[in-house]
Scaffold this motif. Structure first.
Motif, short mmCIF file in Angstrom:
data_model
loop_
_atom_site.label_atom_id
_atom_site.label_comp_id
_atom_site.label_asym_id
_atom_site.label_seq_id
_atom_site.Cartn_x
_atom_site.Cartn_y
_atom_site.Cartn_z
N ARG A 66 0.85 -1.20 0.00
CA ARG A 66 0.00 0.00 0.00
C ARG A 66 0.88 1.24 0.00
NH1 ARG A 66 -5.32 -2.34 -0.07
NH2 ARG A 66 -5.11 -4.31 1.07
N ASP A 67 0.34 2.35 -0.55
CA ASP A 67 1.07 3.60 -0.43
C ASP A 67 0.81 4.21 0.95
OD1 ASP A 67 -1.38 5.00 -0.47
OD2 ASP A 67 -1.25 5.43 -2.60
N LEU A 68 1.55 5.26 1.28
CA LEU A 68 1.47 5.85 2.61
C LEU A 68 0.08 6.36 2.94
CD1 LEU A 68 4.81 7.85 2.92
CD2 LEU A 68 4.05 5.97 4.38
N CYS A 69 -0.56 7.00 1.98
CA CYS A 69 -1.88 7.57 2.23
C CYS A 69 -2.88 6.46 2.57
CB CYS A 69 -2.35 8.36 1.01
SG CYS A 69 -3.93 9.20 1.27
N ALA A 70 -2.87 5.39 1.81
CA ALA A 70 -3.79 4.28 2.07
C ALA A 70 -3.49 3.62 3.41
CB ALA A 70 -3.69 3.25 0.94
N LEU A 71 -2.22 3.47 3.72
CA LEU A 71 -1.80 2.84 4.96
C LEU A 71 -2.28 3.65 6.18
CD1 LEU A 71 1.75 1.43 5.49
CD2 LEU A 71 0.78 2.94 7.20
N LEU A 72 -2.05 4.96 6.14
CA LEU A 72 -2.45 5.81 7.27
C LEU A 72 -3.98 5.91 7.36
CD1 LEU A 72 0.22 8.65 7.03
CD2 LEU A 72 0.23 6.62 8.50
N THR A 73 -4.64 5.92 6.23
CA THR A 73 -6.11 5.96 6.23
C THR A 73 -6.68 4.70 6.87
OG1 THR A 73 -6.15 7.36 4.25
CG2 THR A 73 -8.16 6.14 4.76
N GLU A 74 -6.04 3.57 6.63
CA GLU A 74 -6.50 2.32 7.24
C GLU A 74 -6.32 2.35 8.76
OE1 GLU A 74 -7.97 -1.64 7.61
OE2 GLU A 74 -8.23 0.01 6.19
N VAL A 75 -5.23 2.95 9.23
CA VAL A 75 -5.04 3.09 10.68
C VAL A 75 -6.18 3.91 11.28
CG1 VAL A 75 -3.56 4.02 12.50
CG2 VAL A 75 -2.54 2.83 10.55
N VAL A 76 -6.53 5.02 10.61
CA VAL A 76 -7.66 5.84 11.07
C VAL A 76 -8.93 5.00 11.12
CG1 VAL A 76 -9.17 7.78 10.47
CG2 VAL A 76 -6.69 8.03 10.28
N HIS A 77 -9.16 4.23 10.08
CA HIS A 77 -10.36 3.39 10.00
C HIS A 77 -10.41 2.38 11.16
CE1 HIS A 77 -13.47 0.79 8.34
NE2 HIS A 77 -12.64 -0.23 8.45
N LEU A 78 -9.28 1.77 11.47
CA LEU A 78 -9.24 0.77 12.54
C LEU A 78 -9.49 1.41 13.91
CD1 LEU A 78 -6.20 -1.34 11.30
CD2 LEU A 78 -8.59 -2.09 11.40
N VAL A 79 -8.90 2.58 14.13
CA VAL A 79 -9.08 3.24 15.44
C VAL A 79 -10.51 3.76 15.60
CG1 VAL A 79 -8.34 5.14 16.91
CG2 VAL A 79 -6.64 3.84 15.63
N THR A 80 -11.06 4.36 14.55
CA THR A 80 -12.44 4.85 14.64
C THR A 80 -13.41 3.68 14.76
OG1 THR A 80 -12.56 5.00 12.21
CG2 THR A 80 -12.02 7.02 13.41
#
Length: 200
Positions: free
Chosen positions: A87-101
Motif C-alpha cells: 500500500r502507499d502511505l496515504c492508504a496505509l495511514l487511512t487504514e489506521v484511522v479506520h481501525l481506530v475509529t
C-alpha cells in the motif's frame, strides 16, 4: 491422566468466569465510565461473588488494561492482514484511522475515552514499552520500510512519526464530536502526515 483432565476443566471454568466478568464490566463501563462503574452491578450481571471480580481483576483499571490489550491485538491482526498487499502511505495511514475509529464505534465514545485515558495515565498499574504495542510496531515498520525504499524522507524518524500520527487521531476523536468536522480533520491529518513523510 485424570488429574490433567481435572486441571483443564478447572481452567476452562476459570476462563469462562473471567470472560463473563469482562463482558459485564465492559457493559457497565460503557454505561457509567470506569470511575462511576459499580462493581456490584458487574458481579450481579456476571453472576459471580464480589470477591471473584477482584480475584480476576485487582482493580477496575486492570479491566481496561486487559480490554486494551485484547483490542490492540485484534486491530494489529487486521492491520497485518491489510499490509499483506503493498500500500502507499496515504492508504496505509487511512487504514489506521479506520481501525481506530472502528474501535470507538464498537465501544462507544465514553468507554473509548476511558481506554485512552487509562493508556496515557501516569498512575497506570502496568507501564510498558512502545514495542509492547503491536499496532505501533507495525506502523513504525511500514514507515521505516518506505524510508528504506526512498518513498519517505531519509531523515524521518519512523517511531516519532508513527507516535505523533496516532496521537493526532486520538486527539481528534476525544475532542471533536461532530461527524463532518471529524471526517475533515482526520482526512487533513492523513494528508499532513503524508506530506511530512514523503521525499520533497
Amino acid at each position: 491422566m485424570t488429574a490433567q483432565v481435572g486441571v483443564s476443566a478447572r481452567e476452562v471454568r476459570r476462563q469462562q468466569t473471567r470472560e463473563r466478568i469482562l463482558a459485564a464490566a465492559i457493559a457497565e463501563f460503557s454505561r457509567a465510565g470506569m470511575t462511576g462503574a459499580d462493581v456490584g452491578a458487574i458481579v450481579t450481571a456476571a453472576k459471580v461473588a464480589h470477591g471473584t471480580f477482584f480475584f480476576h481483576f485487582p482493580s477496575k483499571e486492570h479491566v481496561l488494561i486487559e480490554l486494551e490489550s485484547r483490542e490492540e491485538a485484534r486491530i494489529a491482526e487486521e492491520f497485518a492482514q491489510y499490509l499483506d498487499t503493498p500500500r502507499d502511505l496515504c492508504a496505509l495511514l487511512t487504514e489506521v484511522v479506520h481501525l481506530v475509529t472502528g474501535l470507538e464505534s464498537r465501544f462507544g465514545p465514553l468507554l473509548f475515552k476511558e481506554l485512552l485515558a487509562q493508556h496515557f495515565s501516569p498512575t497506570r498499574p502496568h507501564r510498558d514499552e512502545w514495542t509492547d504495542h503491536p499496532v505501533i510496531v507495525l506502523l513504525v515498520r511500514e514507515i521505516e520500510r518506505a524510508r528504506v525504499h526512498g518513498d519517505v524522507h531519509p531523515e524521518v524518524d519512523a517511531f516519532y512519526s508513527a507516535t505523533f500520527f496516532l496521537l493526532g487521531i486520538y486527539g481528534v476523536l476525544t475532542t471533536t464530536d461532530h461527524p463532518d468536522t471529524r471526517t475533515t480533520m482526520l482526512t487533513k491529518l492523513v494528508d499532513s502526515a503524508v506530506r511530512g513523510l514523503e521525499v520533497r
